[in-house]
Enzyme design. Structure first.
Site, PDB file in Angstrom:
ATOM      1  CE  LYS A 187      -0.396  -0.357   5.009  1.00 39.89           C
ATOM      2  NZ  LYS A 187      -1.019  -1.206   6.034  1.00 39.89           N
ATOM      3  CE1 TYR A 203      11.005  30.452   4.113  1.00 34.77           C
ATOM      4  CE2 TYR A 203      11.581  28.131   3.928  1.00 34.77           C
ATOM      5  CZ  TYR A 203      11.103  29.305   3.364  1.00 34.77           C
ATOM      6  OH  TYR A 203      10.734  29.318   2.051  1.00 34.77           O
TER       7      TYR A 203
HETATM    8  C1  LIG Z   1      -0.231  -2.286   6.505  1.00 33.44           C
HETATM    9  C2  LIG Z   1      -0.821  -3.596   6.850  1.00 33.44           C
HETATM   10  C3  LIG Z   1      -0.024  -4.736   7.022  1.00 33.44           C
HETATM   11  C4  LIG Z   1       1.473  -4.702   6.932  1.00 33.44           C
HETATM   12  O1  LIG Z   1       2.022  -4.257   8.148  1.00 33.44           O
HETATM   13  P1  LIG Z   1       3.594  -4.299   8.385  1.00 33.44           P
HETATM   14  O2  LIG Z   1       3.716  -3.854   9.793  1.00 33.44           O
HETATM   15  O3  LIG Z   1       4.188  -3.321   7.434  1.00 33.44           O
HETATM   16  O4  LIG Z   1       4.047  -5.677   8.142  1.00 33.44           O
HETATM   17  C5  LIG Z   1      -0.656  -5.933   7.251  1.00 33.44           C
HETATM   18  N1  LIG Z   1      -1.998  -6.014   7.340  1.00 33.44           N
HETATM   19  C6  LIG Z   1      -2.798  -4.951   7.198  1.00 33.44           C
HETATM   20  C7  LIG Z   1      -4.274  -5.103   7.313  1.00 33.44           C
HETATM   21  C8  LIG Z   1      -2.245  -3.702   6.958  1.00 33.44           C
HETATM   22  O5  LIG Z   1      -3.029  -2.643   6.835  1.00 33.44           O
END
Ligand SMILES: *Cc1c(COP(=O)(O)O)cnc(C)c1O
Length: 413
Positions: A37, A263
């Site tokens: 994602k 800044y």
């Molecule tokens: C993001 C996510 C993961 C992966 O998590 P990690 O800590 O990066 O391994 C697994 N399951 C779900 C539902 C997620 O949203």
């Protein structure tokens, strides 16, 4: 030197190594779902997914339907699951493209069944049981009922059952054992039903690397594959960092003591020194909070980041480093010679988590893929036969990946 204005170097060999470690933690018979994602945590989802599939990953998890469609457009042929949910308006595209969807409510079951029936399509759902995350998902006491409703729905197919661990410490946190017990209780009853549950998945990276076991056939992993698992978790040291964030020196200026930099004139030189301006800023992924807090590697040495980080630029005090020149590579995350700045270090200094640092790498930063020439050794055993009909390809697009993940020469500073 082949240094871009700002670049995210993505080490595909490190990804392969990490997936191998994940597979060992998970047991050879398990199926890996790579969580990609947010553009694979900023690394570039299409390229990462292609390489992960070559490394034996079976499925890809994403956050939104648009991410799923982007992978499909990019030629990724594997089951793709939208892990959470999608808004009503996006259901159609998911159904048409056989994208799997997390099922988080009875209302959604009804609307999915209705839509799928009207289209003459099958919706692939993964029933999300909320065992303690408290976000999406049905409570365990409702989950069995919903499972039966799914089985009774003519146009729904139960492609999996899942739950999500809430503790960043995984199995080190007693809350995880509680979640697992709830999931196991649900699973036991679900397995007594005549219909198959599809894939069973519970563990994320933290759970996996803290010994959360179970007779589940699938694990979901993101941050471990990308080599940024927090170091206090056992096994984190087995992993290799995948991301390096680099920039270059675009300007050098000698300033007298008392000169303000950046800044708000937040920082003033305590002594006569030399300031290097780097062509990378907070839009590119340097956390704003790193102002006056961070360090950067230049010529294999650490230099303090001084003044505020701005949108396009970052300023560094290089008064203690000899010979710095315009065009020198600057490493904000990653290794330069003996020195290394980890994502975790950056996250700690900026008061955030490695996940946020990773997925904050900006759109205009060039992703440079290195390695990936050698396929990692094949998994010792084949994953179990796939009971789920995803958008499976006629053949694995081994060669189709070459154009997209074209390995570039290693560009080391
Ligand atoms: C993001 C996510 C993961 C992966 O998590 P990690 O800590 O990066 O391994 C697994 N399951 C779900 C539902 C997620 O949203």
């Amino acid at each position: 030197m082949d240094t871009l204005r700002a670049s995210a170097e993505v080490d595909l060999d490190a990804l392969a190594h990490n997936l191998d470690r994940v597979r060992q933690r998970a047991g050879n018979a398990r199926r890996l779902m790579l969580v990609a994602k947010a553009d694979a945590y900023g690394l570039g989802a299409v390229a990462i997914a292609h390489h992960a599939l070559r490394c034996g990953v079976s499925a890809i998890g994403v956050g939104t339907s648009f991410e799923a469609l982007e992978l499909l457009r990019g030629g990724v042929r594997a089951p793709i699951l939208v892990l959470g949910t999608v808004v009503e308006e996006e259901l159609l595209a998911c159904l048409r493209n056989a994208v799997h969807i997390g099922l988080h409510s009875a209302d959604r079951r009804a609307s999915l069944q209705e839509l799928a029936r009207s289209l003459g399509l099958i919706a692939h759902v993964h029933l999300n049981v909320d065992t303690g995350m408290g976000r999406l998902g049905v409570p365990p006491e409702r989950a069995l009922e919903l499972l039966d409703e799914v089985h009774a729905s003519s146009h729904l197919r139960l492609a999996g059952v899942m739950s999500h661990v809430s503790s960043p410490d995984g199995g080190l946190d007693p809350a995880t054992a509680l979640q697992k017990a709830r999931f196991d209780r649900f699973l036991e009853a679900a397995r007594r039903r005549p219909c198959p549950t599809g894939w069973v998945h519970f563990a994320n990276s933290a759970a996996l690397f803290t010994g959360v076991e179970g007779d589940y056939d699938t694990v979901r992993t993101g941050i471990a594959a990308y080599g940024a698992l927090p170091s206090h978790l056992p096994g984190a040291r087995e992993l290799l960092p995948v991301l390096s964030l680099r920039s270059q020196v675009v300007f050098l200026k000698d300033i007298p003591a008392g000169t303000p930099v950046g800044y708000g004139s937040h920082w003033r030189a305590p002594r006569p020194t030399r300031i290097a301006t780097l062509s990378i800023g907070y839009d590119d992924g340097v956390p704003w909070r790193l102002g006056d807090q961070g360090e950067v590697l230049l010529r294999g040495r650490r230099a303090p980041l001084v003044g505020r980080v701005s949108m396009d630029y970052t300023t560094v005090d290089v008064g203690d480093i000899d010979g710095v020149q315009v065009g020198d590579a600057a490493t904000l995350i990653g290794a330069d010679g003996e020195q290394r700045i980890s994502i975790e270090e950056v996250a700690e200094r900026a008061g955030t988590i490695p996940y946020e640092v990773m997925c904050s790498v900006g759109k205009r930063v060039g992703r440079v893929y290195v390695g990936g020439e050698d396929l990692p050794r094949a998994p010792a055993r084949r994953p179990p036969a796939d009971p789920v009909q995803g958008p499976e390809p006629a053949e694995r697009p081994e060669n189709a990946t070459a154009a997209r993940t074209e390995p570039r020469p290693r560009a080391r500073p």
